[in-house]
Write a protein that holds these residues in place. Structure first.
Motif, PDB file in Angstrom:
ATOM      1  N   LYS A 498       0.837  -1.207   0.000  1.00 42.82           N
ATOM      2  CA  LYS A 498       0.000   0.000   0.000  1.00 42.82           C
ATOM      3  C   LYS A 498       0.870   1.254   0.000  1.00 42.82           C
ATOM      4  O   LYS A 498       0.568   2.244  -0.683  1.00 42.82           O
ATOM      5  N   GLU A 499       1.961   1.217   0.768  1.00 44.65           N
ATOM      6  CA  GLU A 499       2.892   2.353   0.786  1.00 44.65           C
ATOM      7  C   GLU A 499       3.496   2.592  -0.598  1.00 44.65           C
ATOM      8  O   GLU A 499       3.646   3.733  -1.040  1.00 44.65           O
ATOM      9  N   LEU A 500       3.843   1.490  -1.269  1.00 47.55           N
ATOM     10  CA  LEU A 500       4.394   1.614  -2.623  1.00 47.55           C
ATOM     11  C   LEU A 500       3.388   2.253  -3.577  1.00 47.55           C
ATOM     12  O   LEU A 500       3.748   3.096  -4.408  1.00 47.55           O
ATOM     13  N   THR A 501       2.129   1.846  -3.446  1.00 51.10           N
ATOM     14  CA  THR A 501       1.083   2.406  -4.308  1.00 51.10           C
ATOM     15  C   THR A 501       0.951   3.915  -4.103  1.00 51.10           C
ATOM     16  O   THR A 501       0.842   4.679  -5.070  1.00 51.10           O
ATOM     17  N   ILE A 502       0.981   4.347  -2.844  1.00 44.76           N
ATOM     18  CA  ILE A 502       0.888   5.787  -2.539  1.00 44.76           C
ATOM     19  C   ILE A 502       2.088   6.534  -3.123  1.00 44.76           C
ATOM     20  O   ILE A 502       1.946   7.620  -3.707  1.00 44.76           O
ATOM     21  N   ILE A 503       3.281   5.968  -2.988  1.00 45.99           N
ATOM     22  CA  ILE A 503       4.487   6.601  -3.542  1.00 45.99           C
ATOM     23  C   ILE A 503       4.384   6.700  -5.060  1.00 45.99           C
ATOM     24  O   ILE A 503       4.705   7.743  -5.659  1.00 45.99           O
ATOM     25  N   ASP A 504       3.935   5.618  -5.712  1.00 49.57           N
ATOM     26  CA  ASP A 504       3.778   5.630  -7.174  1.00 49.57           C
ATOM     27  C   ASP A 504       2.837   6.746  -7.613  1.00 49.57           C
ATOM     28  O   ASP A 504       3.114   7.480  -8.580  1.00 49.57           O
ATOM     29  N   GLN A 505       1.715   6.882  -6.908  1.00 46.31           N
ATOM     30  CA  GLN A 505       0.731   7.906  -7.264  1.00 46.31           C
ATOM     31  C   GLN A 505       1.314   9.306  -7.088  1.00 46.31           C
ATOM     32  O   GLN A 505       1.056  10.207  -7.896  1.00 46.31           O
ATOM     33  N   THR A 506       2.116   9.478  -6.023  1.00 47.09           N
ATOM     34  CA  THR A 506       2.733  10.787  -5.774  1.00 47.09           C
ATOM     35  C   THR A 506       3.764  11.115  -6.850  1.00 47.09           C
ATOM     36  O   THR A 506       3.813  12.246  -7.368  1.00 47.09           O
ATOM     37  N   ILE A 507       4.600  10.137  -7.204  1.00 53.39           N
ATOM     38  CA  ILE A 507       5.624  10.362  -8.230  1.00 53.39           C
ATOM     39  C   ILE A 507       4.983  10.747  -9.555  1.00 53.39           C
ATOM     40  O   ILE A 507       5.395  11.712 -10.208  1.00 53.39           O
ATOM     41  N   THR A 508       3.951   9.999  -9.958  1.00 52.49           N
ATOM     42  CA  THR A 508       3.336  10.270 -11.261  1.00 52.49           C
ATOM     43  C   THR A 508       2.524  11.564 -11.270  1.00 52.49           C
ATOM     44  O   THR A 508       2.196  12.084 -12.336  1.00 52.49           O
ATOM     45  N   SER A 509       2.217  12.111 -10.098  1.00 50.66           N
ATOM     46  CA  SER A 509       1.479  13.380 -10.043  1.00 50.66           C
ATOM     47  C   SER A 509       2.356  14.563 -10.400  1.00 50.66           C
ATOM     48  O   SER A 509       1.865  15.628 -10.765  1.00 50.66           O
ATOM     49  N   TYR A 510       3.694  14.396 -10.292  1.00 50.50           N
ATOM     50  CA  TYR A 510       4.608  15.475 -10.664  1.00 50.50           C
ATOM     51  C   TYR A 510       4.704  15.558 -12.186  1.00 50.50           C
ATOM     52  O   TYR A 510       5.004  14.566 -12.845  1.00 50.50           O
ATOM     53  N   SER A 511       4.470  16.749 -12.733  1.00 52.02           N
ATOM     54  CA  SER A 511       4.560  16.909 -14.185  1.00 52.02           C
ATOM     55  C   SER A 511       5.977  16.641 -14.678  1.00 52.02           C
ATOM     56  O   SER A 511       6.187  16.192 -15.803  1.00 52.02           O
ATOM     57  N   HIS A 512       6.967  16.898 -13.825  1.00 54.11           N
ATOM     58  CA  HIS A 512       8.359  16.700 -14.217  1.00 54.11           C
ATOM     59  C   HIS A 512       8.708  15.221 -14.382  1.00 54.11           C
ATOM     60  O   HIS A 512       9.738  14.888 -14.962  1.00 54.11           O
ATOM     61  N   SER A 513       7.839  14.353 -13.878  1.00 59.03           N
ATOM     62  CA  SER A 513       8.119  12.930 -14.003  1.00 59.03           C
ATOM     63  C   SER A 513       8.162  12.489 -15.458  1.00 59.03           C
ATOM     64  O   SER A 513       8.791  11.491 -15.804  1.00 59.03           O
ATOM     65  N   GLN A 514       7.502  13.252 -16.346  1.00 58.18           N
ATOM     66  CA  GLN A 514       7.497  12.888 -17.758  1.00 58.18           C
ATOM     67  C   GLN A 514       8.903  12.928 -18.348  1.00 58.18           C
ATOM     68  O   GLN A 514       9.242  12.131 -19.222  1.00 58.18           O
ATOM     69  N   THR A 515       9.714  13.871 -17.883  1.00 63.39           N
ATOM     70  CA  THR A 515      11.081  13.948 -18.412  1.00 63.39           C
ATOM     71  C   THR A 515      11.888  12.739 -17.969  1.00 63.39           C
ATOM     72  O   THR A 515      12.727  12.241 -18.710  1.00 63.39           O
ATOM     73  N   LEU A 516      11.627  12.257 -16.760  1.00 68.73           N
ATOM     74  CA  LEU A 516      12.325  11.057 -16.292  1.00 68.73           C
ATOM     75  C   LEU A 516      11.817   9.828 -17.038  1.00 68.73           C
ATOM     76  O   LEU A 516      12.609   8.951 -17.411  1.00 68.73           O
ATOM     77  N   SER A 517      10.508   9.762 -17.263  1.00 68.61           N
ATOM     78  CA  SER A 517       9.946   8.577 -17.918  1.00 68.61           C
ATOM     79  C   SER A 517      10.494   8.417 -19.324  1.00 68.61           C
ATOM     80  O   SER A 517      10.569   7.314 -19.860  1.00 68.61           O
ATOM     81  N   PHE A 518      10.902   9.540 -19.934  1.00 70.72           N
ATOM     82  CA  PHE A 518      11.499   9.490 -21.267  1.00 70.72           C
ATOM     83  C   PHE A 518      12.737   8.595 -21.265  1.00 70.72           C
ATOM     84  O   PHE A 518      12.915   7.744 -22.140  1.00 70.72           O
ATOM     85  N   ILE A 519      13.601   8.745 -20.254  1.00 70.44           N
ATOM     86  CA  ILE A 519      14.839   7.956 -20.211  1.00 70.44           C
ATOM     87  C   ILE A 519      14.589   6.556 -19.672  1.00 70.44           C
ATOM     88  O   ILE A 519      15.237   5.611 -20.088  1.00 70.44           O
ATOM     89  N   ILE A 520      13.635   6.438 -18.747  1.00 72.26           N
ATOM     90  CA  ILE A 520      13.426   5.114 -18.145  1.00 72.26           C
ATOM     91  C   ILE A 520      12.385   4.300 -18.910  1.00 72.26           C
ATOM     92  O   ILE A 520      12.002   3.223 -18.474  1.00 72.26           O
ATOM     93  N   GLU A 521      11.947   4.805 -20.065  1.00 73.81           N
ATOM     94  CA  GLU A 521      10.943   4.097 -20.859  1.00 73.81           C
ATOM     95  C   GLU A 521      11.332   2.647 -21.160  1.00 73.81           C
ATOM     96  O   GLU A 521      10.482   1.746 -21.084  1.00 73.81           O
TER      97      GLU A 521
END
Length: 574
Positions: A498-521
């Motif tokens: 459950k803690e992991l799920t909350i962290i995932d939701q928080t990370i993906t809520s940051y708009s800047h996460s898209q720049t990271l997802s580009f490299i970690i795709e």
């Protein structure tokens, strides 16, 4: 289309002398076929018939977008008369392309969302009408081929793009963009100069033609032109690699304007001082920072600087565009113009057992050689790498439908829609030097640091947001380790999950996460595409992902800090 009732009381149909569905039980046949269709983001049906297969696929593949491609409007209307499709067509995942050409499918081929495609033709519908359906398969093959190339390129260069774009931020502050002169060159023709073997044909003419044409060079041709005392009006560079910067480093030019992708090596920009204009970035980091300034112009890309510069030439509005050195093959088994950086580098590295001929042979045959027709009717060597660009030009020329592009290379690859012209014809064109100079002088940059305050604020905010993401990802990684240990000891892990799920939701809520997802795709793809055998295997994939988020975030911050310091100093000195 003839409608026939089967023994099972289902309706089937016959068209062109063939049954499109089973003569006995089309419903059962459709269920069986639908179960055999592999899971994909996009499923394209070739033909509709009476819609049995479309309905079953929409029921089984609930996450896929489903395209029904039926080029014959009359057949589709006949089906609507005899069966109820309200459930099928009320499904917003189902798209109907009726009476359209295969090219209409391209509107749904969006690389960000469509990673896998399955084409399912109704065989007895498509038989005898291959000209209407085979192009669909060609379009899909080409799209998936480009997708594979893009993924491999990302794996190889993703971190380099981040590094270069971060370091180039201080150069993005200028106010006036290159699109201020778009469409202004309607009375001026242009020559695009690439570094293929046929470049040698035009060198003797260029000193005369430069006053009659706008000269546009790809980066690989620049130094060869300068060595002959010819300064092109524009040079374009899009490649971020270290070795590609060598084509521009030390180039002594006072007038040439550089059009560049913001991810190229900073060292490639130095010689051009105030004569650098960026194009719209295709990468999330570049897009993020471009939001705070007037948008850079978008230039279409086919994976090669020659494709980009052709689109740029069209956006300038040039009356005619002539190619030289754009051979898309190896006439005479020669790879590049004799004085290009490639040829000089081969000469530098040549020895008794690694001659220039040996290096050229290896270069050609590494690309899976094939033969193509040249402008003079001969067959010349090309390869699969060139084939991508040949397909791109063929497609774009067809869509453009303006017939304004010509080739000056008799031995270059023949491309439909690009007519061959003898270079002697160009000597009769009128002088345009005054009008050309007037337009180019409009590009004198003013307020070169105009947008720097906004870029600085954005970089600082971005950095702070990344620091939060890194902290969360690091915490998630450590939770994964604890889950792994608890799992092995048969201890409860529900609360940790459950803690992991909350962290995932928080990370993906940051708009800047898209720049990271580009490299970690690639890591994300590994998780989504993997056939996870055990829970522990899935957990290991998650650990790798969190670790990569941390590493990628720190990489961004490292290079952002350098640019923040540079911009801060520039604004204080100002």
């Amino acid at each position: 289309m003839e409608i026939v009732e089967t023994k099972s009381k289902d309706l089937t149909c016959r068209y062109n002398g063939l049954y499109i569905h089973s003569k006995y039980s089309p419903q059962n046949e459709a269920k069986k076929l639908a179960k055999e269709v592999q899971k994909s983001n996009l499923i394209i049906l070739g033909g509709f018939g009476l819609g049995y297969l479309a309905q079953e696929i929409s029921e089984i593949h609930k996450d896929a977008i489903i395209i029904i491609y039926e080029p014959n409007m009359n057949l589709f209307m006949e089906a609507l008369k005899v069966r109820d499709f309200s459930i099928l067509f009320n499904n917003n995942r189902v798209k109907v392309l009726v009476g359209q050409t295969p090219e209409s499918i391209k509107d749904y081929l969006i690389p960000r969302y469509i990673k896998t495609i399955k084409y399912v033709p109704l065989k007895n519908r498509t038989r005898g009408f291959e000209d209407l359906f085979e192009p669909v398969e060609s379009i899909i093959r080409l799209y998936l081929k480009r997708l594979r190339i893009n993924r491999n390129t990302l794996l190889k260069f993703g971190k380099l793009w981040v590094k270069n774009q971060s370091r180039n931020l201080p150069l993005m502050g200028y106010k006036s963009n290159i699109d201020s002169i778009f469409g202004k060159f309607s009375n001026i023709p242009g020559i695009i100069i690439s570094a293929g073997p046929s470049m040698e044909l035009i060198i003797p003419y260029l000193k005369v033609l430069k006053d009659r044409f706008l000269l546009l060079a790809v980066d690989t041709a620049l130094k060869s032109l300068l060595a002959e005392g010819i300064e092109p009006d524009f040079v374009m560079s899009i490649d971020s690699q270290f070795w590609n910067a060598k084509h521009l480093e030390g180039a002594k030019t006072d007038k040439t304007i550089l059009i560049a992708d913001s991810s190229i090596q900073p060292s490639a920009l130095r010689e051009f001082k105030e004569r650098v204009y960026f194009t719209q970035s295709t990468f999330p980091l570049g897009k993020y920072f471009e939001k705070v300034r007037s948008p850079f112009p978008k230039i279409a890309s086919g994976g090669s600087v020659s494709t980009n510069i052709w689109d740029f030439a069209n956006k300038l509005g040039l009356s005619k565009i002539f190619f030289i050195g754009q051979d898309l093959g190896y006439p005479g088994n020669i790879t590049h113009y004799k004085n290009s950086y490639f040829e000089n580098n081969m000469l530098l590295n040549s020895n008794r057992i690694n001659s220039i001929e040996t290096q050229s042979f290896n270069y050609i045959y590494r690309g899976y050689p094939t033969k193509v027709l040249s402008n003079n009717g001969d067959l010349i060597l090309s390869d699969k790498r060139m084939g991508i660009y040949i397909d791109w030009f063929t497609e774009k020329i067809k869509l453009q439908n303006s017939n304004n592009s010509f080739s000056l290379s008799p031995n270059g690859c023949k491309i439909d829609g690009i007519e061959y012209k003898d270079i002697e014809e160009l000597l009769n064109y009128p002088l345009v030097i005054e009008e050309k100079s007037f337009l180019l002088n409009k590009l004198n940059k003013i307020d070169k640091n105009f947008f720097l305050p906004q870029i600085l604020d954005s970089a600082i905010q971005f950095k702070h947001s990344l620091e939060k993401v890194i902290t969360l990802a690091d915490k998630a990684y450590n939770i994964c380790l604890v889950i792994e240990e608890n799992f092995k000891k048969s201890l409860q892990v529900n609360q940790l999950l459950k803690e992991l799920t909350i962290i995932d939701q928080t990370i993906t809520s940051y708009s800047h996460s898209q720049t990271l997802s580009f490299i970690i795709e690639p890591f994300i793809n590994e998780i989504t595409e993997s056939q996870q055998g055990t829970a522990l295997e899935g957990l290991k994939l998650s650990e790798n992902l969190y670790k990569e988020i941390v590493n990628t975030g720190r990489l961004h911050i490292k290079y952002l800090n350098q640019s923040i310091s540079t911009i801060d100093r520039t604004l204080k000195d100002k």
